[in-house]
Design a protein around this motif. Structure first.
Motif, PDB file in Angstrom:
ATOM      1  N   ILE A   1     -65.759  23.401   7.993  1.00 29.65           N
ATOM      2  CA  ILE A   1     -66.023  24.663   8.671  1.00 29.65           C
ATOM      3  C   ILE A   1     -67.526  24.803   8.846  1.00 29.65           C
ATOM      4  CG2 ILE A   1     -65.625  27.163   8.646  1.00 29.65           C
ATOM      5  CD1 ILE A   1     -63.448  26.676   6.538  1.00 29.65           C
ATOM      6  N   VAL A   2     -67.966  24.904  10.096  1.00 28.77           N
ATOM      7  CA  VAL A   2     -69.393  25.025  10.368  1.00 28.77           C
ATOM      8  C   VAL A   2     -69.625  26.222  11.283  1.00 28.77           C
ATOM      9  CG1 VAL A   2     -69.751  22.544  10.125  1.00 28.77           C
ATOM     10  CG2 VAL A   2     -69.310  23.509  12.381  1.00 28.77           C
TER      11      VAL A   2
ATOM     12  N   TYR B   1     -75.582  20.007  15.908  1.00 30.68           N
ATOM     13  CA  TYR B   1     -75.815  18.644  15.402  1.00 30.68           C
ATOM     14  C   TYR B   1     -77.141  18.087  15.917  1.00 30.68           C
ATOM     15  CZ  TYR B   1     -74.914  13.821  14.084  1.00 30.68           C
ATOM     16  OH  TYR B   1     -75.014  12.563  13.522  1.00 30.68           O
ATOM     17  N   ASN B   2     -77.369  18.241  17.198  1.00 24.21           N
ATOM     18  CA  ASN B   2     -78.597  17.710  17.788  1.00 24.21           C
ATOM     19  C   ASN B   2     -79.837  18.426  17.265  1.00 24.21           C
ATOM     20  OD1 ASN B   2     -77.292  15.776  19.351  1.00 24.21           O
ATOM     21  ND2 ASN B   2     -76.928  17.227  21.036  1.00 24.21           N
ATOM     22  N   SER B   3     -79.706  19.731  16.962  1.00 23.06           N
ATOM     23  CA  SER B   3     -80.862  20.477  16.434  1.00 23.06           C
ATOM     24  C   SER B   3     -81.271  19.955  15.070  1.00 23.06           C
ATOM     25  CB  SER B   3     -80.546  21.974  16.367  1.00 23.06           C
ATOM     26  OG  SER B   3     -79.548  22.224  15.396  1.00 23.06           O
ATOM     27  N   GLN B   4     -80.308  19.379  14.332  1.00 24.63           N
ATOM     28  CA  GLN B   4     -80.614  18.846  13.007  1.00 24.63           C
ATOM     29  C   GLN B   4     -81.138  17.418  13.067  1.00 24.63           C
ATOM     30  OE1 GLN B   4     -77.640  19.291   9.958  1.00 24.63           O
ATOM     31  NE2 GLN B   4     -77.154  21.400  10.542  1.00 24.63           N
TER      32      GLN B   4
ATOM     33  N   GLU C   1     -65.189  13.828  18.982  1.00 21.62           N
ATOM     34  CA  GLU C   1     -64.638  14.669  20.049  1.00 21.62           C
ATOM     35  C   GLU C   1     -65.550  15.860  20.349  1.00 21.62           C
ATOM     36  OE1 GLU C   1     -59.869  13.855  19.117  1.00 21.62           O
ATOM     37  OE2 GLU C   1     -60.868  15.688  18.413  1.00 21.62           O
ATOM     38  N   LEU C   2     -66.079  16.470  19.300  1.00 23.39           N
ATOM     39  CA  LEU C   2     -66.927  17.648  19.490  1.00 23.39           C
ATOM     40  C   LEU C   2     -68.267  17.274  20.123  1.00 23.39           C
ATOM     41  CD1 LEU C   2     -66.190  19.617  16.184  1.00 23.39           C
ATOM     42  CD2 LEU C   2     -65.392  20.167  18.483  1.00 23.39           C
ATOM     43  N   LEU C   3     -68.784  16.099  19.770  1.00 23.32           N
ATOM     44  CA  LEU C   3     -70.042  15.670  20.396  1.00 23.32           C
ATOM     45  C   LEU C   3     -69.835  15.411  21.887  1.00 23.32           C
ATOM     46  CD1 LEU C   3     -71.716  13.245  17.810  1.00 23.32           C
ATOM     47  CD2 LEU C   3     -72.399  15.581  18.404  1.00 23.32           C
ATOM     48  N   GLU C   4     -68.675  14.855  22.220  1.00 22.70           N
ATOM     49  CA  GLU C   4     -68.391  14.561  23.624  1.00 22.70           C
ATOM     50  C   GLU C   4     -68.266  15.838  24.459  1.00 22.70           C
ATOM     51  OE1 GLU C   4     -64.946  12.115  23.858  1.00 22.70           O
ATOM     52  OE2 GLU C   4     -65.903  10.382  22.880  1.00 22.70           O
ATOM     53  N   LYS C   5     -67.801  16.916  23.831  1.00 22.81           N
ATOM     54  CA  LYS C   5     -67.653  18.196  24.536  1.00 22.81           C
ATOM     55  C   LYS C   5     -69.003  18.795  24.912  1.00 22.81           C
ATOM     56  CE  LYS C   5     -63.210  19.695  22.584  1.00 22.81           C
ATOM     57  NZ  LYS C   5     -62.532  20.726  21.759  1.00 22.81           N
ATOM     58  N   LYS C   6     -70.049  18.386  24.146  1.00 29.88           N
ATOM     59  CA  LYS C   6     -71.402  18.899  24.385  1.00 29.88           C
ATOM     60  C   LYS C   6     -71.445  20.440  24.378  1.00 29.88           C
ATOM     61  CE  LYS C   6     -72.874  14.858  26.989  1.00 29.88           C
ATOM     62  NZ  LYS C   6     -73.467  14.340  28.245  1.00 29.88           N
TER      63      LYS C   6
ATOM     64  N   ILE D   1     -62.888  19.503  12.396  1.00 32.64           N
ATOM     65  CA  ILE D   1     -64.081  20.343  12.226  1.00 32.64           C
ATOM     66  C   ILE D   1     -63.844  21.637  12.989  1.00 32.64           C
ATOM     67  CG2 ILE D   1     -66.559  20.581  12.638  1.00 32.64           C
ATOM     68  CD1 ILE D   1     -66.756  17.508  12.469  1.00 32.64           C
ATOM     69  N   LEU D   2     -63.915  22.741  12.277  1.00 28.09           N
ATOM     70  CA  LEU D   2     -63.766  24.059  12.900  1.00 28.09           C
ATOM     71  C   LEU D   2     -65.148  24.633  13.133  1.00 28.09           C
ATOM     72  CD1 LEU D   2     -60.928  25.556  10.643  1.00 28.09           C
ATOM     73  CD2 LEU D   2     -60.686  24.282  12.778  1.00 28.09           C
ATOM     74  N   VAL D   3     -65.445  24.961  14.362  1.00 27.26           N
ATOM     75  CA  VAL D   3     -66.740  25.557  14.689  1.00 27.26           C
ATOM     76  C   VAL D   3     -66.513  27.052  14.885  1.00 27.26           C
ATOM     77  CG1 VAL D   3     -68.725  25.505  16.212  1.00 27.26           C
ATOM     78  CG2 VAL D   3     -67.380  23.415  15.846  1.00 27.26           C
ATOM     79  N   MET D   4     -67.142  27.849  14.025  1.00 28.23           N
ATOM     80  CA  MET D   4     -66.917  29.283  14.054  1.00 28.23           C
ATOM     81  C   MET D   4     -68.130  30.023  14.610  1.00 28.23           C
ATOM     82  SD  MET D   4     -64.816  30.192  10.586  1.00 28.23           S
ATOM     83  CE  MET D   4     -64.485  31.823  11.254  1.00 28.23           C
ATOM     84  N   LYS D   5     -67.829  31.123  15.253  1.00 30.73           N
ATOM     85  CA  LYS D   5     -68.880  31.994  15.747  1.00 30.73           C
ATOM     86  C   LYS D   5     -68.294  33.400  15.830  1.00 30.73           C
ATOM     87  CE  LYS D   5     -72.507  32.230  19.282  1.00 30.73           C
ATOM     88  NZ  LYS D   5     -73.002  31.649  20.549  1.00 30.73           N
TER      89      LYS D   5
END
Length: 592
Positions: free
Chosen positions: A382-383, A583-586, A571-576, A555-559
């Motif tokens: 969970i992120v 992920y890219n910010s880190q 899969e999530l990286l491909e969705k951009k 991976i659950l992405v919450m907001k």
């Protein structure tokens, strides 16, 4: 006053558990009073013999003095026994109330504990209980003997002279009216004093616990100013309470001294008219003084009793708080305690979140319409940004809080129908915020499995990479630590918490920033241990460092309380989408 009656009724119910001791105290009080009241008769007889003159009466006077000495000795012994019994009753009652308070705290929902400062709760259980104990002791010591003295002296005075006795009986209760008038105005003052003291305890507890932060941000003067402000309020509340309550005793003594003087004047005229002997008047004056003394004593302890009632009220308020809603009846399959094996008994692990909504504050929405299906053995990460509801989901899974709507099901059973203990022991949880208790290193590790062998404890410590630093401690696994860790680093404290889970391997795991305080090298080793640990177990992983969750099945992405993205790392990286941004910010620096 109606609230006071409820408090007194509840306290009497606790006292009622010690009927035998209570009866013994009453018997001792009556015996003490009777013997005390017998002494004025002896001295009155001796005075009449002296006034009458004659050497033949010396032997009789001497025998009266010996008899009075024996009576006084027996009275002192009985008073000592009575005081000991009263102490036993008072301390037993306070112990019972404290035990009930602690049991209630353990059953209170986390929402109550989150809404009340720790210092306030500690102040109720410790300081308020002590204040209540002091008041209860005074009550037993003074009220029992006081009432018995009033009744006893009344009987003896009526035997000596009815008219003078009636003067005492009619005028003395005026002191109680004065005391009652003052006491009605002091209860709220003592209640305010107790509440402000709790606020002070809370501030001290908070500041000592966070002293590093206070010093780091240079907030020492601000803390002192806050402390001074609370101190001033305690001073004002205490001075008001003490000032008004201190009027009670002088006022009642003034009334009683007038009664005493009036009795002496009336008695003197009766002696002149041969209506009473000199010895009889002496005895009567002694009785009049003893009759008024309990009124003084009782009015004097009204201050303490008011304080005790206020403190008891705060304790009983805690004891009467609503506990967690009724527990369920379903017992989940038991997890198997293991050393190095990863086998799990039972099929626990399937979890369903169906249209779950929840908020800590009713008018401030947090989690809304959350749906999630987890199969046994899956790793769920969970992120999301701070405050999006990651830890809230953990609280709901553990049933620290109940959902507002929707349902959470484990093995197709609503967790509200499952016994809390059964549900919670099926999870192994490592949180970012470590918690240790006072005791040895071993005591802290075996908290979930007290019967663990030394071999199991060492194997778990090695798996968690804590064995190395534990072995270097002075007494190894028998090293005593306190709740603050006493000399252990934050990372070492977290390793101990991980070791707990390594020892007690349940079918489901919750890792909430479990390696946040651990160095990178050790973290890599811990991650390998966690990977072995999570095999065959349903695992929920909350992490800010996305490198630790790349192997997760989902991976659950919450907001803002909702799941906006779902899938594995690739899969999530491909969705951009939002996950790719995080992920890219880190790792790449995008958006910096």
């Amino acid at each position: 006053m109606k609230n006071n009656k409820k408090i007194i009724g509840a306290v009497l119910a606790y006292i009622g558990n010690y009927k035998i001791l209570l009866f013994a105290s009453l018997v001792m009080a009556m015996a003490t009073v009777v013997l005390t009241l017998y002494l004025p008769i002896l001295f009155g007889d001796a005075i009449d013999l002296i006034v009458g003159g004659g050497l033949t009466k010396v032997d009789r006077i001497f025998s009266i003095i010996v008899e009075a000495g024996i009576v006084a000795g027996i009275t002192a012994l009985l008073q000592w026994v009575m005081t000991t019994i009263n102490y036993r009753i008072a301390y037993n009652v306070v112990r019972d109330i404290r035990n009930d308070a602690l049991r209630r705290i353990e059953r209170l929902p986390l929402s109550f504990l989150d809404a009340h400062p720790t210092g306030d709760i500690v102040s109720r259980v410790i300081a308020d209980a002590d204040q209540f104990s002091d008041g209860l002791l005074l009550g037993f010591t003074q009220i029992f003997t006081g009432i018995a003295t009033i009744l006893g002296t009344l009987v003896f005075m009526l035997r000596i002279n009815v008219f003078t006795a009636l003067i005492v009986v009619v005028l003395t209760p005026l002191s109680l009216l004065v005391a009652r008038f003052i006491s009605k105005h002091t209860y709220n003052m003592f209640k305010l004093q107790s509440e402000t003291r709790a606020e002070q305890t809370s501030l001290i507890n908070e500041m000592i616990g966070g002293m590093e932060v206070v010093k780091a941000y240079g907030r020492e003067e601000k803390v002192v100013d806050d402390f001074d402000e609370i101190n001033e309020r305690i001073e004002k509340a205490s001075l008001k309470a003490i000032f008004f309550s201190s009027i009670t005793n002088p006022a009642t003594r003034f009334v009683n001294n007038i009664v005493y003087a009036l009795v002496g004047l009336v008695g003197a005229f009766q002696v002149i008219n041969a209506g009473i002997s000199v010895g009889g008047l002496t005895a009567f004056l002694a009785y009049a003084n003893q009759y008024t003394k309990p009124f003084n004593d009782i009015s004097g302890i009204i201050t303490e009793l008011q304080n005790a009632i206020a403190c008891a009220g705060r304790l009983l308020e805690l004891i009467n708080e609503e506990v967690e809603v009724k527990d369920g009846e379903i017992e989940l399959g038991e997890s198997k305690h293991i050393g190095q094996n990863s086998a799990v008994k039972g099929e626990i692990g399937d979890i369903e979140l169906d249209n779950v909504s929840f908020s800590y504050v009713k008018d401030r929405k947090l989690v809304e319409g959350l749906n999630l299906s987890v199969k046994k053995g899956q790793r769920i990460a969970i992120v999301g940004p701070t405050g999006c509801g990651k830890t809230t989901i953990i609280n709901l899974l553990m049933r620290f809080y109940d959902v507002d709507s929707g349902s959470i099901r484990v093995e197709n059973a609503d967790i509200r129908d499952i016994k809390r203990h059964s549900l919670r022991k099926s999870y192994g949880m490592v949180l970012q915020e470590t918690w240790l208790r006072q005791g040895t290193i071993r005591d802290n590790i075996v908290m979930g499995k007290p019967d663990a062998t030394d071999e199991e404890v060492i194997a778990a410590a090695k798996a968690a990479h804590s064995h190395s630093f534990i072995s270097k401690l002075k007494d190894g696994y028998n090293t005593v630590i306190d709740e603050e860790g006493s000399g252990l680093s934050k990372g070492q404290m977290q390793l101990l918490c991980i070791t707990r889970v390594m020892l007690l391997l349940p079918p489901m795991l919750i890792l909430d920033e479990a390696t946040s305080s651990i160095d990178t090298r050790t973290e890599i080793k811990i991650q390998k241990a966690f990977n072995r640990l999570m095999e065959g177990r349903t695992s929920f992983i909350v992490a800010h460092r996305l490198s630790t969750i790349k192997e997760a099945d989902i991976i659950l992405v919450m907001k803002a309380g909702t799941i906006i993205e779902q899938g594995n790392h690739e899969e999530l990286l491909e969705k951009k989408g939002f996950y790719a941004e995080l992920y890219n910010s880190q790792f790449v620096g995008v958006g910096s």
